[in-house]
Design an enzyme around this catalytic site. Structure first.
Site, short mmCIF file in Angstrom:
data_model
loop_
_atom_site.label_atom_id
_atom_site.label_comp_id
_atom_site.label_asym_id
_atom_site.label_seq_id
_atom_site.Cartn_x
_atom_site.Cartn_y
_atom_site.Cartn_z
N GLU A 41 1.00 -1.06 -0.18
CA GLU A 41 -0.01 -0.06 -0.08
C GLU A 41 0.84 1.18 -0.07
O GLU A 41 1.60 1.53 0.78
CB GLU A 41 -0.95 -0.01 1.31
N ARG A 45 1.30 10.39 1.09
CA ARG A 45 1.43 11.35 2.15
C ARG A 45 2.75 12.11 2.08
O ARG A 45 3.34 12.92 3.05
CB ARG A 45 1.84 10.59 3.71
N LYS A 129 -11.49 -1.12 6.12
CA LYS A 129 -10.17 -0.91 7.24
C LYS A 129 -10.78 -0.48 8.39
O LYS A 129 -11.95 0.24 8.69
CB LYS A 129 -9.37 0.01 6.54
C1 3PG Z 1 -2.64 4.07 8.30
O1 3PG Z 1 -2.34 4.89 7.58
O2 3PG Z 1 -3.28 3.02 7.96
C2 3PG Z 1 -1.73 4.22 9.74
O3 3PG Z 1 -1.33 5.56 9.63
C3 3PG Z 1 -0.92 2.97 9.86
O4 3PG Z 1 -0.68 3.02 11.12
P1 3PG Z 1 0.59 2.40 12.08
O5 3PG Z 1 1.89 3.62 11.53
O6 3PG Z 1 0.28 2.43 13.34
O7 3PG Z 1 0.97 1.13 11.30
#
Ligand code: 3PG
Length: 210
Positions: A41, A45, A129
């Site tokens: 994925e 960002r 999700k």
């Molecule tokens: C996402 O975008 O799904 C989260 O920011 C991921 O979260 P994590 O950094 O705690 O894995």
């Protein structure tokens, strides 16, 4: 969705790839693939995230390359144009769902409450999700949701790590877990791609423990 689902059934882990340059994004992806993960994925960002997505799609046709942090219909159009295989959003946005559907691309919108989940259900979605998973109730809320929305499948993301991965994966409605723990910032900054390969391989091993 079926090939993606087959890959996710094989390895129920979706690593996040975040980079502001395509060369690094390709190195991260290569390291993850070497470790055995083939569903990636790419999160929107950074300014160059779309270029990273496109480069990974071209370089690794054997992988399922999705776009994450997709916030609206325009971004949904754009990631589809750049070759995204699936789309993940932090929340539920109807216009994005419509665009993805019209293009025949799977979309996993984020939900955090029963109301949002019910909305997803009524849109005919069967995979969402859970975000941010650890903050909105973790495995406990997933079990509660699953007893009501019996056919819904979840991809918990946000706070998933090697210590709680198995607890999430042991819930039957959990299709896969997503997370950034496989691509730590310090490993990327120090170009320590072997660490990423090792983390991917360890996560796969862990996910196979029953
Ligand atoms: C996402 O975008 O799904 C989260 O920011 C991921 O979260 P994590 O950094 O705690 O894995």
């Amino acid at each position: 969705m079926s090939q993606l689902l087959d890959s996710l059934r094989n390895n129920r882990i979706v690593p996040l790839v975040q980079s502001n340059d395509s060369t690094t994004a390709l190195k991260i992806s290569e390291a993850l693939l070497k470790g055995g993960l083939d569903v990636l994925e790419i999160v929107l960002r950074t300014d160059k995230a779309l270029d990273c997505l496109e480069a990974i799609v071209k370089e690794f046709p054997q992988a399922h390359v999705g776009a994450g942090t997709v916030l609206n219909a325009d971004q949904t159009h754009e990631v589809i144009r750049r070759g995204a295989d699936f789309i993940v959003s932090p929340g539920l946005d109807l216009s994005s769902v419509k665009v993805a559907r019209a293009a025949g691309i799977s979309i996993l919108p984020g939900i955090a409450t029963a109301t949002e989940l019910q909305e997803a259900f009524n849109l005919g979605l069967n995979t969402v999700k859970l975000f941010p998973a650890s903050l909105v109730g973790g495995p406990k809320i997933l079990k509660a949701f699953s007893s009501v929305f019996r056919d819904m499948q979840f991809m918990p993301t946000g706070g998933v790590n090697p210590d709680n991965l198995l607890e999430y994966l042991s819930i039957p409605s959990v299709l896969a877990c997503g997370g950034s723990w496989l691509t730590p910032k310090d490993a990327v900054e120090s170009k320590n791609y072997d660490t990423i390969t090792r983390l991917a391989a360890e996560a796969i091993e862990l996910s196979k423990v029953r």
